[in-house]
Design an enzyme around this catalytic site. Structure first.
Site, PDB file in Angstrom:
ATOM      1  N   GLN A 219       0.832  -1.214   0.000  1.00  0.00           N
ATOM      2  CA  GLN A 219       0.000   0.000   0.000  1.00  0.00           C
ATOM      3  C   GLN A 219       0.866   1.263   0.000  1.00  0.00           C
ATOM      4  OE1 GLN A 219       0.002  -2.410   2.283  1.00  0.00           O
ATOM      5  NE2 GLN A 219      -0.020  -1.622   4.380  1.00  0.00           N
TER       6      GLN A 219
ATOM      7  N   ASN B 229       9.969  -6.449   2.068  1.00  0.00           N
ATOM      8  CA  ASN B 229       9.616  -7.872   2.009  1.00  0.00           C
ATOM      9  C   ASN B 229       9.032  -8.218   0.641  1.00  0.00           C
ATOM     10  OD1 ASN B 229       6.949  -6.998   1.966  1.00  0.00           O
ATOM     11  ND2 ASN B 229       6.566  -7.451   4.119  1.00  0.00           N
TER      12      ASN B 229
ATOM     13  N   GLN C 265      28.669 -11.574   6.421  1.00  0.00           N
ATOM     14  CA  GLN C 265      27.584 -11.667   5.447  1.00  0.00           C
ATOM     15  C   GLN C 265      26.614 -12.788   5.787  1.00  0.00           C
ATOM     16  OE1 GLN C 265      26.951  -9.266   3.123  1.00  0.00           O
ATOM     17  NE2 GLN C 265      28.546  -8.478   4.467  1.00  0.00           N
TER      18      GLN C 265
ATOM     19  N   HIS D  42      23.421 -12.259   7.811  1.00  0.00           N
ATOM     20  CA  HIS D  42      22.305 -11.477   7.284  1.00  0.00           C
ATOM     21  C   HIS D  42      21.058 -12.316   7.019  1.00  0.00           C
ATOM     22  CE1 HIS D  42      23.491  -7.354   6.663  1.00  0.00           C
ATOM     23  NE2 HIS D  42      24.623  -7.690   6.101  1.00  0.00           N
TER      24      HIS D  42
ATOM     25  N   GLU E 184      28.674  -9.436  -4.944  1.00  0.00           N
ATOM     26  CA  GLU E 184      28.241  -8.132  -4.441  1.00  0.00           C
ATOM     27  C   GLU E 184      29.420  -7.436  -3.729  1.00  0.00           C
ATOM     28  OE1 GLU E 184      25.540  -8.499  -1.195  1.00  0.00           O
ATOM     29  OE2 GLU E 184      24.791  -6.445  -1.377  1.00  0.00           O
ATOM     30  N   HIS E 185      30.017  -8.128  -2.753  1.00  0.00           N
ATOM     31  CA  HIS E 185      31.197  -7.615  -2.044  1.00  0.00           C
ATOM     32  C   HIS E 185      32.390  -8.493  -2.379  1.00  0.00           C
ATOM     33  CE1 HIS E 185      27.725  -6.757   0.709  1.00  0.00           C
ATOM     34  NE2 HIS E 185      28.284  -5.570   0.761  1.00  0.00           N
TER      35      HIS E 185
ATOM     36  N   ASP F 259      29.720  -1.000   4.843  1.00  0.00           N
ATOM     37  CA  ASP F 259      28.289  -1.055   5.161  1.00  0.00           C
ATOM     38  C   ASP F 259      27.797   0.212   5.834  1.00  0.00           C
ATOM     39  OD1 ASP F 259      27.790  -3.537   4.158  1.00  0.00           O
ATOM     40  OD2 ASP F 259      28.026  -4.591   6.061  1.00  0.00           O
TER      41      ASP F 259
ATOM     42  N   GLU G 186      15.051   4.521 -45.320  1.00  0.00           N
ATOM     43  CA  GLU G 186      14.282   3.750 -44.336  1.00  0.00           C
ATOM     44  C   GLU G 186      12.777   3.842 -44.595  1.00  0.00           C
ATOM     45  OE1 GLU G 186      15.497   4.719 -40.315  1.00  0.00           O
ATOM     46  OE2 GLU G 186      17.380   3.628 -40.548  1.00  0.00           O
TER      47      GLU G 186
ATOM     48  N   HIS H 152       9.867  12.240 -42.599  1.00  0.00           N
ATOM     49  CA  HIS H 152      11.129  12.659 -41.985  1.00  0.00           C
ATOM     50  C   HIS H 152      11.949  13.475 -42.981  1.00  0.00           C
ATOM     51  CE1 HIS H 152      10.069   9.745 -38.928  1.00  0.00           C
ATOM     52  NE2 HIS H 152      11.167   9.987 -38.247  1.00  0.00           N
TER      53      HIS H 152
END
Lengths: 423, 423
Positions: free
Chosen positions: A183, A206, A251, A254, A319-320, A353, A407, A412
């Site tokens: 929402q 999420n 990591q 997490h 990623e890292h 981080d 073309e 044009h």
């Protein structure tokens, strides 16, 4: 940890949570209702999902002031220093509009303009992540975005965490709303009586938030849909096993689907890190999460040499990436694919981080092959500028018309020829 | 053309063709088969959809040479000059990797790296668009992409248009395959025996191509899914009605859903342009297409003054914007949202489609609020570089650990503290 040879290399790609068709139907329903009924629907969903009735969604100035009294002075100072570092790093990314002039009078260029407005989603729930507020808001601010709106789901007493409000205030957010979930995303994308719509929505959330972001994409821009976190450590015998193990676990804590990988030509280091991981894991508060991540997605790859190790890292596109080798700087030029590259033993991943300045919103799931950390460019866009002179059109008009006709686009050609004919 | 007041302003957003569920099922099936059976499936689909059996998908050097004999020398020269202009404009977009050094020994930066490989889709069918080859390939080339692959569906004799092959060769493409449709997109994303996979797929295509690009997105990057073309002309009494009308029609001839809009404070210009459009439309080869576009999506908005006209244009956020007013340059700073801005009467939109240098792949459907023309950045990505010194970690380590603990991430804090403890 599993010790494997490179020929056993597996991709670090994990399937991105796509949600169920039921979840998608819920999200689509929510978006429809918010578009149709605005605040009324927003109020109903907030009551249903966040279990709170709010007189107003807006966070007031006095609520923000009160939040400062709820946190340590030390925390405020750390946030300020981190914010300053992040601001400083991102300011260096700013580019000017530019133009190029030609002798025939033509001017070509790129006009760089900030987005008008951006919405930042900040997840609620048990853990508050004020660092994520800083990392999403400050690049937008530096880019010149005039209106930055933050949304976050309230707790059952109708409040947002003090640490988050302090971070928002320090980052320069002026509009904060206590709404969350699909929402909130719908309200940001299409607007309600309380919340004016924005042009782009960033920030983690999420599965309902992720699905809603996908749904509104196109009507507004979104940042990436991030997967679980990853770290690859590229190390040789010069690395200390306890430090490497600690970083792999940083990591792993997490998410049970986080991926921690060591790539090394040294079997001795591989074995030492493997046993250090077990040792440190045993005394980690979040060991349930971390041990599942290590078991399911952790691996140590032993390579023939350092070159093979670098190539392995490029294949993973993590990623890292930490590079803890004797000649770490020399390897930088060979590393093609990584979200953030940490060089040397003092560049432990958490430095990035929270504090050093570069963004912690990074491409996951191998997308570092083609994606970048969140940055100032993500909050600006370019417009081409074409100022063609009379002389230039006379020189080139016939060629342009010929190309257009080739073309099959006669109108044009005529658009150009109308000018040539008129004078 | 309809003459309306600004309070009758409608969005230029048209629903993006989402395809039917049957089309999506077909596309998903094709992708599955290509992933499973590679070239075998590619061959079957090419036989089914393009009605041709190919001994090899690859375009040979001698086919390319032969194509040069099939086109005019004049065409080759125009393509070369256009390619040179496009290259020159895009080279100015190149940015260096950069770093910032601090007295405590810390180095932070951004490493800019080209994508390894890119696939460019070139539509087949009746009209060949070599300009699209130039506009997609050259920015990738300038960005430093080593491997650029072009795919395009063959005709029933197993050939690609000579004009397209010449443009590809001039743009520097080395790998060309005669495949099209969703099967070509799947082959580029996942690879087959003949075609190695790429990291990003760009270029326009029909609904099957668009759906396939959406499906593979995430595994590879894609460019935008473009909507029908748009032009807005912002003009005052200094503009010539025949020139404005010709430019409105140059977009209208593309597609029955193309959108051509004039925004002007001058009712006199509005009326003159309206009747010029009818006049020119009557003698246009593609008048069936253009007249539908003008009827369904064309409009002339008359504003109270120039400021209101500028604000109207910002609300529309058109793909192409022409500014033909006395003080055109002064308005540039007020224009916030447009893909490409053409200033003055000699900057007719087709100048940008073919020749001037800026890209003709532009954000449509109001997405110029947050998107940019195709550019060199689209073919590069950034990696953050963090080289933290021992001194910096000693100064800041405790703060970083405190921030991590505040977020409940103990392993993050310990990763930093392991270093502080070790020496």
């Amino acid at each position: 940890m599993k010790i494997l040879k490179v020929n056993e290399l597996v991709s670090i790609k994990r399937s991105i949570e796509a949600g169920t068709s039921e979840q998608l139907a819920v999200v689509k329903g929510i978006i429809t209702e918010i578009r149709k009924r605005g605040d009324e629907a927003l109020r109903e969903y907030t009551e249903k999902f966040d279990r709170v009735q709010l007189p107003s969604f807006s966070v007031t100035e006095s609520e923000i002031e009160a939040s400062y009294a709820e946190v340590d002075q030390e925390y405020i100072e750390i946030v300020r220093e981190a914010a300053e570092n992040i601001k400083s790093f991102h300011e260096k990314q700013l580019r000017p509009s530019w133009m190029t002039t030609e002798e025939n009078g033509t001017i070509l260029g790129q006009k760089i303009t900030a987005l008008d407005s951006v919405g930042v989603y900040v997840p609620g729930g048990t853990a508050a992540y004020p660092s994520s507020v800083l990392m999403n808001v400050i690049p937008a601010k530096v880019a010149g975005v005039k209106r930055i709106v933050m949304v976050s789901p309230p707790d059952e007493s109708g409040k947002l965490p003090a640490a988050v409000l302090v971070a928002a205030k320090e980052a320069g957010v002026k509009e904060i709303f206590k709404v969350g979930g699909a929402q909130a995303v719908a309200a940001l994308a299409y607007g309600t009586e309380s919340i004016a719509p924005v042009d782009k929505i960033t920030g983690p959330g999420n599965i309902f938030v992720a699905l809603a972001k996908r749904e509104v994409f196109g009507d507004v821009d979104i940042d990436m849909i991030a997967g679980p976190s990853e770290i690859a450590v590229l190390a040789d015998d010069s690395a200390r096993p306890d430090e490497v193990a600690a970083d792999l676990l940083s990591q792993a804590e997490h998410d049970p689907r986080a991926c921690s990988v060591l790539v090394t030509p040294s079997l001795a280091l591989a074995e030492a890190v493997s046993s250090e991981v077990e040792k440190q894991l045993a005394v980690l508060p979040r060991r349930d999460i971390a041990s599942r991540a290590i078991a399911d997605y952790g691996a140590i790859y032993v390579t023939a040499d350092l070159d093979e190790a670098v190539e392995t890292v490029n294949q993973l596109a993590p990623e890292h990436l930490e590079v803890i080798t004797e000649n770490a700087m020399e390897l930088l030029g060979k590393i093609r694919h990584a979200g953030a590259i940490f060089i040397g033993r003092y560049s432990s991943e958490p430095v990035g981080d929270y504090f050093a300045g570069p963004n912690h919103v990074l491409p996951t799931n191998g997308t570092a092959r083609f994606s970048s950390p969140l940055n100032v460019d993500d909050f600006q866009k370019k417009s081409s500028v074409i100022i063609y002179s009379e002389k230039a059109l006379k020189e080139n008009g016939a060629k342009i018309a010929a190309f257009a006709r080739m073309e099959g686009l006669e109108a044009h050609a005529r658009a150009v020829e109308t000018r040539l004919k008129n004078k």
